[in-house]
Each structure stands twice: as C-alpha cells, then as structure tokens.
Scaffold this active site. Structure first.
Site, PDB file in Angstrom:
ATOM      1  N   ASP A 298      20.207  -8.633  -9.775  1.00 19.19           N
ATOM      2  CA  ASP A 298      19.860  -9.895  -9.112  1.00 19.19           C
ATOM      3  C   ASP A 298      20.787 -11.033  -9.524  1.00 19.19           C
ATOM      4  O   ASP A 298      21.546 -10.914 -10.499  1.00 19.19           O
ATOM      5  CB  ASP A 298      18.398 -10.239  -9.445  1.00 19.19           C
TER       6      ASP A 298
ATOM      7  N   ASP B   5      13.793 -12.210   0.455  1.00 14.56           N
ATOM      8  CA  ASP B   5      12.477 -12.291  -0.179  1.00 14.56           C
ATOM      9  C   ASP B   5      11.388 -12.570   0.852  1.00 14.56           C
ATOM     10  O   ASP B   5      10.202 -12.566   0.526  1.00 14.56           O
ATOM     11  CB  ASP B   5      12.466 -13.399  -1.238  1.00 14.56           C
TER      12      ASP B   5
HETATM   13  C1  GLA Z   1      14.574 -12.673  -6.714  1.00 16.29           C
HETATM   14  C2  GLA Z   1      14.510 -11.377  -5.927  1.00 16.29           C
HETATM   15  C3  GLA Z   1      13.102 -10.851  -5.922  1.00 16.29           C
HETATM   16  C4  GLA Z   1      12.623 -10.635  -7.335  1.00 16.29           C
HETATM   17  C5  GLA Z   1      12.755 -11.926  -8.124  1.00 16.29           C
HETATM   18  C6  GLA Z   1      12.442 -11.704  -9.591  1.00 16.29           C
HETATM   19  O1  GLA Z   1      13.924 -13.692  -6.064  1.00 16.29           O
HETATM   20  O2  GLA Z   1      14.968 -11.567  -4.630  1.00 16.29           O
HETATM   21  O3  GLA Z   1      13.018  -9.661  -5.184  1.00 16.29           O
HETATM   22  O4  GLA Z   1      13.385  -9.618  -7.922  1.00 16.29           O
HETATM   23  O5  GLA Z   1      14.049 -12.473  -8.014  1.00 16.29           O
HETATM   24  O6  GLA Z   1      12.525 -12.848 -10.338  1.00 16.29           O
END
Ligand code: GLA
Length: 700
Positions: free
Chosen positions: A444, A502
């Site tokens: 990430d 997300d």
């Molecule tokens: C980002 C990712 C999510 C999750 C969060 C965790 O927003 O897109 O899928 O992994 O971080 O903090």
C-alpha cells in the site's frame, strides 16, 4: 523512394524517414501502409510563407531554438542555468529484430539522445528515450519526452480520466484542443485518475469501431502527457516523466532513462486499442513459475474488522472464509506493533505482541491448513512519526531543511533514493517472508508526496521491488495506493494485481472498473464483494448485484461472511463457485466494452469461441420495454449459442416481468446469428435498477 523506416505491428504501422544528420522525420502513425514508391517528404512539401528556408518538419526528436516552434522532446540547461539550444548534428538509425534504435548526437552541446521503438506485432509500439551527457560539463535535464508522436489533424475526441480517493478514473471526453491540452501528475504516484494516458478518437470512432490512437506511460510517479495543435494542422502527442527543476543533473558520461510509453493504434475503436494495451501489459507481468495461475479468490480483512483484530478474531474470520470457498486470506492493516489506528506504527514491521503473541507464523500455518494461502498487508514506503523507526532515523523521511513536514493520514514518506532506507525495508520484508509462510503482499501507499521524492523515489521503489521479487520469486504482490492510486503499467513488472478502489459500492465500481480496463487487463483488477450498505457510500445493494459487478476482475470478498445469514452465505459461496468456473475465460482473452440504450452499459470478456457478457443496469429504465443490445464485436461470427446464466439483482420492489425467450435461455442456449446480435441486437430481459444479466455466448 523507399529507405523509409516502416515498422508494422499488427494492423498498425509507424513510418519514419531518415535524414542526414537529423532526427528521422515523422511520416505516419496509424494503419498499416505500404511505403513502396513513397516520395521523400521534401518532394511532397512546397514552400510555406513566413517559413525557414531550410524546411523544419516534425521529427522523432524535435528540439526548439533553430526553427522548430512546436513542443520539444528535450529541454536542457547548462551549469549556469542557461537554457541550451540543442540541434542534432549526427544521426544513426539502426534496425533491431523488432524495431528501431535512433541515436542522435549534438556534438556542439555534448548531448546524445537514444530513442527506441519496438513493435509488439499486435498493434502496439513500446517507445523509450535515454539522454546521455557526452560533453565535458554537467547538464541539467528539465524534460525528456519518452516519445513524441503525430496524431491526425481530423482527430475528433480526446478521452482522459481524472479522479480522487473513492472516485477513481472518472472518464472525460472532450474535443481536441484548439491550442494545447495537458495532463500533469504531480502527486508522486500515478494517482486516482489512473495512469498517464489518453485515447484519441478519429471521426465517428467509439468503443467498437473507428481509428483510435492511445498512449500509456509505464511510470508510477509524476508525469506529463500533452497534445498540441501544430500550425501545419495536425496534432502532436507526447508523454514523459515530469521532472522538477534541478532534479536531474547529468555529470559527464551520465545518462537518464525516460520511462517507456506504450503507443497503441487500432481501427477497431477503443476496444481495439485496449486489447493492444492489455497484451503489452500482460507481456510485462512476471508470474511466479512463468505463467499466470488461476487468480485465487481473496478475502481481505480490512472492511471486515479494520484495525480491531487479534489471532482469535482473524482465525475465526479465516475459517468462515474457507467455508465459503475463499482461496487466499489477506491480513490487512493493523497487525504490527503499535498499530491500533492510523496514527502510529508504520515503519516497525514486527507483529504486535499484544495481538499476535506468537508472531504471525502460527496464524499463517493455521490459515494454510484450511486450504487457503496467506497474504499480508504492508506499506513499506511510509513511516509514522510515532514509530521506533522515525525516532531512530528522522533523516530517512522525505523532508526539506527548515520546513514543516506535512503528514497525511498521520504519516510521512521514506526517502527511497537512500540505499540505507531500501536496505532496511528489504531486510524487514525479507525477514517477514522468511519467517512466515506468506505468498502474497498487498503493498500500500496511503498518501501523496510532499515534498516530492521525484523520479529517484520511483526508481528506488522499483529497485526495492525488483530485489524482493528476485529473493522471493514465488510471492505475488498487489499494488495499492488508498485504493486505486497506483494503477499504472510502471508497476506491472513487479506486481500481479492492483487494488482498484476503496469504494466497493457496486454502482460506483462500474465506471471505475471500465476506466481501469481501458489500460490494464481484468485479471489484475482487484474487485471485491463488499458489505451492504457499502462502507464508502452508505448505499445498500443486493448481494447478487455486488457479486456480478465484481465478477469480471480478480474476485474477492471484503466483509465478514459471518455477518450474512445462512442463505446469503450460501449465495456468496455460489458466486465464488461461479467465478471459479469462469475465471479462466474472463482472464485470458479480450475485453469489449460498450454502451447500450436507455442507460445500459455492457462488457464482454473472452474470445471468439466463448465469452461472458455482462449487461449492467444501474438506474431504472426509462423505456417501456428494453431495447435489444447490439454487440458489434460479434459481426463476423456465424451462429452464436446464447445462454442466460444469471439475472443478478435484488428481490425488493415489483418483480421485473420475464419473457419466454429469456426463460428458455436459462435452460438451454438459444442460437442467434452473430450478425443479428451485432446489428439488430440481443433481446434484453427487463431489469430492475441494480441488476446485471450475465450471458454465455459460444460460437456454434
Ligand atoms: C488503504 C487501502 C485499503 C486498506 C487500508 C489500510 O486505504 O486502500 O484497502 O488496506 O489502506 O489502512
């Protein structure tokens, strides 16, 4: 004459004309052509008023200052900061197995530019550029285009995408500019608008037909993509990494490589250009073992429990996941020391002893014993100021002297241009991968970069990823940046999946996924069934609709199956089984996108022999009866056997009426001619809002 450099790639071609001591002149980028007998450019161009006595046509590496007034491929300054006028004095073009290498020197300024063009044989060209200082003094590089290409003067529309977190890849269609159009990425990542790329549509071109030129930069940092109208009446496109002033200073002998750009042309509309992109990206992916294994169905823990987990809770979740047919369990954020919310812990990549007293290995083994693989979330490029790493090495974070260090999501960015930082991260990840049977990393990156780390940050990331992949070739990696902020082909040699957004709301996802699929192939598109109401939007949707919208990508679940009642859990297991049945077809062939009447959108995936068709209704229909759906890509097919596999929608409200044909199509295929389906259309069943009709179409 010939002596032209004519490169064919599938139905497409590039033609350049050699010129003594100059960059080769552009003659053509578009449909495959025959250059036999083609007269030299000079013979086709009369003098123009108010022009230089020696003609200055558009070439592969235009440079300003001595008669070229269009956009320049190269912008340089000398050690005093003064702009350098570059003019090529020597030119050498060599053919390679699949293309050309153009070597241009300016012996006055001491600069060499090497441009490469490689034809992939499918309609695509991969183009690159490297600038070398061959003089005695340092040179500052302000801009190096990866490629500069001609677009036809009658090009009609420009398609591009913009976006933000939770609203990635919003498509924008506009006319070609009267002057210039430019899209710059300055956030340090490709960003939520998707890759630096665009599609240029010829007159009348659409998804299925017409000439389309498209570009996509293979780069995960700041970028510039530009289309400018030339006063001769055509358009010039160029793309490259955006550099900050003073960022790249080349000592004598030093080089800078621009990221490659993929150039696609198709006469089969946007879908044709997309197929070229998909083939090019697929050729870049390095699968463990050499070939793509079936994409395992995921359960990702994030929306099931956010930061609130421990060994017992994750084990219970994993057992519930295994029971519905999940094949890979990914433990998301929150597992490492100090990480109870998003304020602390990034940088300290050891399991939290309070949550995982025996570390992650016993948990991973238990998960693997259920038949699933174990994957883990990491965010290696980041550090929370509240972490042991930051306290020990504040100088490892990107920062400017005597300036504030603006945090985002309470975190700073590590400076990956520093070898010590990369070594630290490699060691952390290497230890984790050695200590714990992890076969998947979700990688990430949850903020924009300020201050910028520039191109060195991107190259540092690639270096770290390459090292890790070499040390752990069996581990797959998912690229993520706050959802879909890192969906770019620059990552493709290192990763196997992108987290698309997300926002898992199925209505929102339809357009986000269509934007993603313009550039990147479906097997790399993370698409999950989320909870209802969707966490990102609060909208409620039927499970069947959520599952059907997620179906075309790399499928997964982003919720706790135990929150479903037994019937819904069975239904979800059924959708997982459905995906497992069809994923090979969905992930190996072409993607055709289209728009139907009355707000319907559709996509088909597969090949000429067999494909799945998804007809998607998001909003209620306005027409009394559904119009047939035309599927232009089937025009050349003979008989097609069409089966209605699922009508995936909700059960609330008035039931949608049914027609005998569709009832029959559920039980046995109905045969219709391909040209009927293409030109008259597939009769559509009535669909309530938020319903997907999934058809199987087979040649026969
Ligand atoms: C980002 C990712 C999510 C999750 C969060 C965790 O927003 O897109 O899928 O992994 O971080 O903090």
């Amino acid at each position: 004459m010939s002596g032209m450099f004519a490169l064919n790639s599938g139905d497409a071609a590039i033609v350049l004309e050699p010129r003594e001591g100059r960059a080769p002149a552009w003659r053509h980028w578009g449909a495959a052509v025959d250059v036999a007998g083609l007269p030299p450019l000079a013979d086709t161009r009369g003098a123009a008023s108010f022009s230089f006595d020696e003609d200055v046509p558009f070439d592969s590496a235009p440079v300003g200052g001595l008669g070229w007034f269009g956009p320049a491929a190269v912008e340089l300054r000398d050690a005093t900061g003064a702009g350098m006028v570059v003019s090529w004095t020597n030119s050498d073009v060599a053919r390679t197995d699949d293309g050309l290498v153009i070597c241009l020197d300016d012996t006055v300024q001491g600069v060499r530019l090497v441009q490469t063009i490689a034809a992939d044989g499918l309609g695509g060209f991969r183009m690159g550029a490297t600038l070398t200082n061959i003089g005695p003094a340092p040179i500052q590089l302000d801009w190096l285009a990866s490629a500069v290409l001609p677009l036809p003067g009658d090009a009609a529309q420009l398609v591009s995408w913009r976006g933000r977190h939770n609203a990635e890849l919003v498509q924008k269609v506009e006319p070609l500019p009267a002057h210039a159009w430019q899209r710059e990425g300055r956030r340090g990542i490709a960003g939520h608008g998707g890759p630096a790329g665009l599609f240029v549509l010829g007159e009348g071109a659409g998804h299925a037909t017409g000439p389309v030129h498209a570009l996509q930069l293979c780069w995960s940092g700041d970028s510039r993509i530009r289309v400018e109208r030339d006063d001769e009446g055509f358009f010039i496109a160029m793309a490259g990494a955006r550099l900050a002033p003073g960022e790249v200073v080349l000592a004598p002998g030093a080089s800078w490589h621009a990221p490659d750009v993929l150039a696609a042309w198709s006469s089969h509309g946007r879908n044709g250009a997309t197929a070229v992109f998909h083939a090019a990206v697929r050729a870049m992916v390095r699968w463990p073992g050499g070939t793509m294994p079936p994409r395992k169905v995921h359960l990702n823990s994030w929306e099931a429990c956010y930061f609130d987990h421990d060994e017992a809770r994750i084990l219970a979740l994993a057992e519930a996941a295994a029971q519905i047919g999940i094949e890979r369990f990914v433990l998301d954020d929150g597992w490492f020391v100090g990480r109870n919310d998003d304020t602390a812990g990034l940088g300290d990549w050891t399991p939290d002893p309070a949550k995982y007293p025996q570390g992650l290995a016993p948990l991973a083994h238990r998960i693997i014993a259920t038949g699933m693989e174990f994957g883990l979330w990491v965010e290696p490029e980041m550090v929370n100021p509240d972490s042991d790493l930051y306290r020990a090495h504040p100088g490892w974070a990107l920062a400017l002297p005597d300036r504030a260090r603006p945090t985002a999501r309470n975190q700073s960015v590590l400076d990956l241009s520093q070898a010590a930082v990369r070594d630290y991260l490699f060691d952390c990840l290497d230890h984790l991968l050695r200590d714990v049977p992890i076969s998947y990393l979700k990688w990430d990156h949850n903020r924009d970069l300020a201050p910028s780390g520039g191109a060195a940050q991107v190259r540092g990331l690639y270096d770290l990823l390459a090292r890790l992949r070499a040390a752990h070739p069996g581990v797959e990696i998912e690229a993520c940046a706050g959802g879909g902020g890192r969906s770019d082909a620059g990552m493709a040699p290192y990763v196997h999946r992108y987290w698309t957004s997300d926002n898992i709301d199925a209505v929102s996802r339809v357009d986000i996924q269509r934007g993603f699929l313009a550039f990147l192939p479906p097997e790399m598109m993370g698409s999950h069934v989320g909870a209802s109401p969707a966490h990102a939007t609060g909208r409620a949707q039927a499970l069947a609709f959520r599952a059907a919208v997620a179906m075309p990508g790399h499928f997964g679940v982003e919720m706790d199956p135990r929150t479903l009642d037994a019937q819904e859990r069975d239904e979800l297991a059924g959708w997982i089984g459905f995906h497992r049945t069809w994923r090979d077809l969905l992930h190996s062939g072409q993607v055709w996108l289209g728009e139907g009447p009355d707000g319907l959108v559709w996509q088909a995936q597969g090949n000429a022999q067999a494909q799945l068709l998804f007809a998607i209704r998001r909003a209620p229909a306005a027409d009394r009866r559904p119009q047939p759906l035309r599927l232009p890509h089937l025009a050349g097919q003979g008989a097609c056997k069409v089966r209605l596999l699922r009508l995936a929608g909700g059960t609330g409200g008035h039931a949608a009426p049914t027609a005998p044909l569709h009832r029959a199509m559920v039980d046995a295929p109905v045969t219709l001619a391909g040209n009927w389906l293409a030109h008259a259309g597939l009769p559509m069943p009535p669909m309530n809002a938020q319903t997907v009709a999934i058809f199987h179409i087979e040649a026969g």
